[in-house]
Design a protein around this motif. Structure first.
Motif, PDB file in Angstrom:
ATOM      1  N   ILE A 147       0.839  -1.209   0.000  1.00  0.00           N
ATOM      2  CA  ILE A 147       0.000   0.000   0.000  1.00  0.00           C
ATOM      3  C   ILE A 147       0.870   1.254   0.000  1.00  0.00           C
ATOM      4  N   CYS A 148       1.927   1.252   0.811  1.00  0.00           N
ATOM      5  CA  CYS A 148       2.826   2.412   0.899  1.00  0.00           C
ATOM      6  C   CYS A 148       3.566   2.640  -0.412  1.00  0.00           C
ATOM      7  N   ARG A 149       3.945   1.565  -1.083  1.00  0.00           N
ATOM      8  CA  ARG A 149       4.642   1.717  -2.367  1.00  0.00           C
ATOM      9  C   ARG A 149       3.716   2.353  -3.402  1.00  0.00           C
ATOM     10  N   ILE A 150       2.453   1.938  -3.430  1.00  0.00           N
ATOM     11  CA  ILE A 150       1.472   2.540  -4.347  1.00  0.00           C
ATOM     12  C   ILE A 150       1.257   4.012  -3.985  1.00  0.00           C
ATOM     13  N   LEU A 151       1.102   4.285  -2.687  1.00  0.00           N
ATOM     14  CA  LEU A 151       0.905   5.656  -2.216  1.00  0.00           C
ATOM     15  C   LEU A 151       2.101   6.529  -2.575  1.00  0.00           C
ATOM     16  N   PHE A 152       3.306   6.003  -2.364  1.00  0.00           N
ATOM     17  CA  PHE A 152       4.511   6.778  -2.669  1.00  0.00           C
ATOM     18  C   PHE A 152       4.609   7.063  -4.172  1.00  0.00           C
ATOM     19  N   GLY A 153       4.187   6.110  -4.986  1.00  0.00           N
ATOM     20  CA  GLY A 153       4.189   6.318  -6.435  1.00  0.00           C
ATOM     21  C   GLY A 153       3.356   7.531  -6.838  1.00  0.00           C
ATOM     22  N   HIS A 154       2.241   7.760  -6.114  1.00  0.00           N
ATOM     23  CA  HIS A 154       1.399   8.926  -6.390  1.00  0.00           C
ATOM     24  C   HIS A 154       1.996  10.208  -5.808  1.00  0.00           C
ATOM     25  N   LEU A 155       2.708  10.074  -4.682  1.00  0.00           N
ATOM     26  CA  LEU A 155       3.277  11.254  -4.026  1.00  0.00           C
ATOM     27  C   LEU A 155       4.599  11.710  -4.639  1.00  0.00           C
ATOM     28  N   ARG A 156       5.354  10.783  -5.235  1.00  0.00           N
ATOM     29  CA  ARG A 156       6.705  11.084  -5.728  1.00  0.00           C
ATOM     30  C   ARG A 156       6.796  12.358  -6.573  1.00  0.00           C
ATOM     31  N   PRO A 157       5.881  12.583  -7.534  1.00  0.00           N
ATOM     32  CA  PRO A 157       6.007  13.794  -8.354  1.00  0.00           C
ATOM     33  C   PRO A 157       5.831  15.093  -7.569  1.00  0.00           C
ATOM     34  N   ARG A 158       5.342  15.007  -6.313  1.00  0.00           N
ATOM     35  CA  ARG A 158       5.105  16.212  -5.521  1.00  0.00           C
ATOM     36  C   ARG A 158       6.149  16.418  -4.430  1.00  0.00           C
ATOM     37  N   LEU A 159       6.996  15.435  -4.193  1.00  0.00           N
ATOM     38  CA  LEU A 159       7.994  15.537  -3.127  1.00  0.00           C
ATOM     39  C   LEU A 159       9.275  16.170  -3.669  1.00  0.00           C
ATOM     40  N   PRO A 160       9.813  17.192  -2.983  1.00  0.00           N
ATOM     41  CA  PRO A 160      10.922  17.996  -3.525  1.00  0.00           C
ATOM     42  C   PRO A 160      12.082  17.195  -4.120  1.00  0.00           C
ATOM     43  N   TYR A 161      12.747  16.349  -3.359  1.00  0.00           N
ATOM     44  CA  TYR A 161      13.907  15.610  -3.865  1.00  0.00           C
ATOM     45  C   TYR A 161      13.493  14.615  -4.951  1.00  0.00           C
ATOM     46  N   PHE A 162      12.454  13.856  -4.677  1.00  0.00           N
ATOM     47  CA  PHE A 162      12.033  12.800  -5.596  1.00  0.00           C
ATOM     48  C   PHE A 162      11.430  13.355  -6.881  1.00  0.00           C
ATOM     49  N   LYS A 163      10.876  14.562  -6.813  1.00  0.00           N
ATOM     50  CA  LYS A 163      10.355  15.217  -8.018  1.00  0.00           C
ATOM     51  C   LYS A 163      11.494  15.456  -9.012  1.00  0.00           C
ATOM     52  N   GLN A 164      12.651  15.884  -8.489  1.00  0.00           N
ATOM     53  CA  GLN A 164      13.827  16.117  -9.338  1.00  0.00           C
ATOM     54  C   GLN A 164      14.339  14.801  -9.934  1.00  0.00           C
ATOM     55  N   VAL A 165      14.368  13.769  -9.118  1.00  0.00           N
ATOM     56  CA  VAL A 165      14.814  12.450  -9.597  1.00  0.00           C
ATOM     57  C   VAL A 165      13.890  11.956 -10.706  1.00  0.00           C
ATOM     58  N   GLN A 166      12.576  12.149 -10.520  1.00  0.00           N
ATOM     59  CA  GLN A 166      11.601  11.732 -11.541  1.00  0.00           C
ATOM     60  C   GLN A 166      11.835  12.476 -12.851  1.00  0.00           C
ATOM     61  N   ARG A 167      12.142  13.777 -12.757  1.00  0.00           N
ATOM     62  CA  ARG A 167      12.446  14.559 -13.966  1.00  0.00           C
ATOM     63  C   ARG A 167      13.665  13.995 -14.683  1.00  0.00           C
ATOM     64  N   GLU A 168      14.693  13.635 -13.910  1.00  0.00           N
ATOM     65  CA  GLU A 168      15.908  13.057 -14.491  1.00  0.00           C
ATOM     66  C   GLU A 168      15.602  11.731 -15.187  1.00  0.00           C
ATOM     67  N   LEU A 169      14.750  10.908 -14.557  1.00  0.00           N
ATOM     68  CA  LEU A 169      14.369   9.626 -15.166  1.00  0.00           C
ATOM     69  C   LEU A 169      13.600   9.836 -16.465  1.00  0.00           C
ATOM     70  N   ASP A 170      12.682  10.816 -16.462  1.00  0.00           N
ATOM     71  CA  ASP A 170      11.910  11.113 -17.671  1.00  0.00           C
ATOM     72  C   ASP A 170      12.825  11.579 -18.803  1.00  0.00           C
ATOM     73  N   GLU A 171      13.792  12.448 -18.469  1.00  0.00           N
ATOM     74  CA  GLU A 171      14.758  12.928 -19.470  1.00  0.00           C
ATOM     75  C   GLU A 171      15.611  11.767 -19.987  1.00  0.00           C
ATOM     76  N   HIS A 172      15.998  10.910 -19.066  1.00  0.00           N
ATOM     77  CA  HIS A 172      16.802   9.731 -19.413  1.00  0.00           C
ATOM     78  C   HIS A 172      16.061   8.867 -20.439  1.00  0.00           C
ATOM     79  N   ASN A 173      14.764   8.653 -20.214  1.00  0.00           N
ATOM     80  CA  ASN A 173      13.959   7.836 -21.131  1.00  0.00           C
ATOM     81  C   ASN A 173      13.788   8.511 -22.488  1.00  0.00           C
ATOM     82  N   LYS A 174      13.642   9.847 -22.483  1.00  0.00           N
ATOM     83  CA  LYS A 174      13.514  10.580 -23.752  1.00  0.00           C
ATOM     84  C   LYS A 174      14.800  10.502 -24.556  1.00  0.00           C
ATOM     85  N   GLU A 175      15.937  10.655 -23.869  1.00  0.00           N
ATOM     86  CA  GLU A 175      17.234  10.637 -24.548  1.00  0.00           C
ATOM     87  C   GLU A 175      17.518   9.279 -25.173  1.00  0.00           C
ATOM     88  N   ALA A 176      17.018   8.214 -24.543  1.00  0.00           N
ATOM     89  CA  ALA A 176      17.267   6.866 -25.069  1.00  0.00           C
ATOM     90  C   ALA A 176      16.569   6.668 -26.409  1.00  0.00           C
TER      91      ALA A 176
END
Length: 198
Positions: A147-176
């Motif tokens: 349950i916490c993993r699902i909840l965190f998946g929804h919260l990640r884009p709003r959490l300061p540090y993890f929001k930046q990491v998510q942006r990096e992952l998205d850029e990484h996928n686009k560059e590939a």
């Protein structure tokens, strides 16, 4: 044992929120599970950032060789298809095992949390209605963890540090680049066939 003794007062405080033992057990286990998810995600983000350039190269090679193999298949060049497909499979294997290693990096807190819970809650069980079975601390923790993993998946884009990491992952996928599929190949052949038919 010294580590457990040092951390025990911190962890057990999470189990004394309401003063009602059953509610506190579930609430405390949920909080411990959420902490393990956050700590695991933080660990995996560090591992990703350390290996980011290496992972970019692997992903780009996998996408490039896969798309090249499909291009060779479209043009009917079987030899080029075989060699490109072999390289694409090798690259996929490397990407896959790196992904498994990164996933393992986020799971270590689970074993740590369960190790501590064993010192406190071994032998405690909750009856599961209509089954005659009992859910022990491991079952309760794992259910809370999911349950916490699902909840965190929804919260990640709003959490300061993890929001930046998510942006990096998205850029990484686009560059590939876009990974073409056999469905794209079939669709393209159907369009060519339809065009020739008219």
């Amino acid at each position: 044992m010294g580590l457990w003794s040092a951390l025990d007062p911190v962890f057990i405080a999470l189990y004394r929120i309401t003063g009602y033992p059953v509610i506190d057990f579930f609430a405390g286990t949920f909080l411990i599970a959420f902490l393990t998810v956050v700590l695991g995600e933080f660990t995996i983000s560090i591992a990703y950032r350390v290996n980011r350039e290496h992972l970019k190269v692997l992903n780009s090679k996998m996408v490039s060789m896969h798309n090249r193999s499909l291009g060779a298949l479209k043009s009917g060049n079987r030899e080029k298809y075989k060699s490109s497909n072999k390289e694409a499979n090798d690259a996929f294997g490397r990407v896959f095992f790196n992904a498994i290693a990164l996933s393992a990096a986020c799971l270590w807190p689970v074993f740590f949390a369960l190790g501590w819970m064993q010192t406190r809650f071994i032998g405690i069980g909750f009856p599961i209605p209509f089954t005659g079975w009992e859910a022990n601390y491991v079952v309760v923790f794992l259910a809370a963890y999911i349950i916490c993993r699902i909840l965190f998946g929804h919260l990640r884009p709003r959490l300061p540090y993890f929001k930046q990491v998510q942006r990096e992952l998205d850029e990484h996928n686009k560059e590939a680049g876009k990974l073409e599929s056999f469905a794209d190949l079939i669709t393209e052949k159907s369009k060519i066939g339809a065009a020739r038919g008219h």
